[in-house]
Design a protein around this motif. Structure first.
Motif, PDB file in Angstrom:
ATOM      1  N   THR A 154     -25.400  33.796  -0.777  1.00 44.48           N
ATOM      2  CA  THR A 154     -24.374  34.288  -1.699  1.00 44.48           C
ATOM      3  C   THR A 154     -23.050  34.510  -0.975  1.00 44.48           C
ATOM      4  O   THR A 154     -21.971  34.140  -1.486  1.00 44.48           O
ATOM      5  N   GLU A 155     -23.102  35.099   0.208  1.00 45.40           N
ATOM      6  CA  GLU A 155     -21.873  35.357   0.956  1.00 45.40           C
ATOM      7  C   GLU A 155     -21.189  34.049   1.365  1.00 45.40           C
ATOM      8  O   GLU A 155     -19.955  33.958   1.335  1.00 45.40           O
ATOM      9  N   ILE A 165     -19.418  32.682  -1.657  1.00 51.03           N
ATOM     10  CA  ILE A 165     -18.156  33.390  -1.905  1.00 51.03           C
ATOM     11  C   ILE A 165     -17.048  32.813  -1.024  1.00 51.03           C
ATOM     12  O   ILE A 165     -15.923  32.569  -1.480  1.00 51.03           O
ATOM     13  N   LEU A 224     -10.981  36.835  -4.580  1.00 51.50           N
ATOM     14  CA  LEU A 224     -12.142  37.550  -4.069  1.00 51.50           C
ATOM     15  C   LEU A 224     -12.832  38.319  -5.194  1.00 51.50           C
ATOM     16  O   LEU A 224     -14.062  38.326  -5.301  1.00 51.50           O
ATOM     17  N   ARG A 225     -12.027  38.956  -6.046  1.00 53.12           N
ATOM     18  CA  ARG A 225     -12.581  39.747  -7.151  1.00 53.12           C
ATOM     19  C   ARG A 225     -13.426  38.864  -8.083  1.00 53.12           C
ATOM     20  O   ARG A 225     -14.528  39.225  -8.487  1.00 53.12           O
ATOM     21  N   ARG A 283     -16.695  37.542  -6.226  1.00 51.12           N
ATOM     22  CA  ARG A 283     -17.681  38.606  -6.083  1.00 51.12           C
ATOM     23  C   ARG A 283     -18.310  38.975  -7.422  1.00 51.12           C
ATOM     24  O   ARG A 283     -19.511  39.215  -7.513  1.00 51.12           O
ATOM     25  N   SER A 284     -17.512  39.021  -8.446  1.00 58.47           N
ATOM     26  CA  SER A 284     -18.016  39.394  -9.761  1.00 58.47           C
ATOM     27  C   SER A 284     -18.997  38.353 -10.286  1.00 58.47           C
ATOM     28  O   SER A 284     -20.088  38.698 -10.771  1.00 58.47           O
ATOM     29  N   TYR A 298     -21.868  40.207  -6.181  1.00 57.64           N
ATOM     30  CA  TYR A 298     -21.875  40.601  -4.773  1.00 57.64           C
ATOM     31  C   TYR A 298     -22.161  42.085  -4.571  1.00 57.64           C
ATOM     32  O   TYR A 298     -22.910  42.475  -3.675  1.00 57.64           O
ATOM     33  N   HIS A 299     -21.579  42.930  -5.404  1.00 57.41           N
ATOM     34  CA  HIS A 299     -21.683  44.371  -5.189  1.00 57.41           C
ATOM     35  C   HIS A 299     -23.093  44.904  -5.464  1.00 57.41           C
ATOM     36  O   HIS A 299     -23.381  46.061  -5.145  1.00 57.41           O
TER      37      HIS A 299
END
Length: 230
Positions: free
Chosen positions: A196-197, A200, A210-211, A214-215, A219-220
């Motif tokens: 996943t990283e 991204i 980035l937002r 990640r969304s 990611y969070h």
């Protein structure tokens, strides 16, 4: 292939898989699984080296007034590819590892040494680029100050229990300990996190914010515990 050889091959494959990961991904995976991972305060003496291997554990205790023990003779018994994990109670006033042990461990193909305590003879460690992770380094010998209490017994490193055969992974960010009984599970989750990283990073390179990246890839929530097993 015999059952014993098959188990050995599977074990080697598991270690090789962990070598391809960084400690951050492994730590995040263990967070998600509700497991404690990192060894706080344990850092590399030589940067730019990484390792993964099964733990060969060593426990020291303070010497008595009358009888004095030895330091380091266990090294002859460490299997190739294992990680020596030494519990010296976090002591930084005397060392339990020096240049002779570094030279022999390097020659034997030991994967690394992790010490809850200190080492010495740093020039030899750097000359051989041998992976040693400790609290610090200090020249005062442990001879007549500490003695061997046990080999291949459960030990503590930075308040993390390490059992013989657990998988220990280290890089410039530090050391994580993976319980052998959960290793395959941790590996699977860590691979998903690392994938996943990397995805991204690819999206950012193509111009996505980035937002947004990640969304879309959640990611969070990567390391948010999904289920805690006892």
């Amino acid at each position: 292939m015999s059952e014993a050889k098959n188990e050995s091959a599977q074990s080697d494959a598991l270690i090789d898989a962990f070598k391809a990961l960084d400690t951050a991904s492994v730590s995040d995976a263990m967070d998600k699984l509700g497991l404690e991972a990192g060894c706080l305060g344990i850092k590399p003496v030589v940067t730019g080296v990484k390792f993964a291997g099964r733990a060969f554990t060593v426990k020291y205790r303070a010497c008595g007034v009358v009888e004095r023990g030895t330091v380091g003779d266990f090294l002859d018994d460490v299997p190739t590819g294992h990680v020596i994990v030494i519990d010296n109670g976090g002591r930084i006033d005397c060392t339990v590892w020096g240049d002779i042990m570094t030279t022999l461990a390097h020659r034997m193909g030991v994967a690394a040494t992790v010490i809850d305590g200190v080492c010495r003879d740093v020039p030899k460690i750097r000359e051989l680029s041998y992976p040693i992770f400790t609290r610090d380094y200090y020249m005062m010998t442990g001879k007549d100050r500490v003695e061997l209490e046990g080999l291949n017994v459960p030990v503590n490193v930075a308040n993390r229990q390490v059992r013989p055969g657990d998988i220990v992974v280290g890089d410039d960010s530090g050391v994580v300990v993976v319980p052998a009984s959960r290793a395959a599970e941790v590996l699977e989750v860590a691979r998903q996190i690392e994938h996943t990283e990397q995805e991204i990073l690819k999206r950012i390179a193509k111009g996505q914010t980035l937002r947004e990246a990640r969304s879309e890839l959640q990611y969070h929530a990567l390391q948010t515990p999904s289920q805690v097993k006892n």
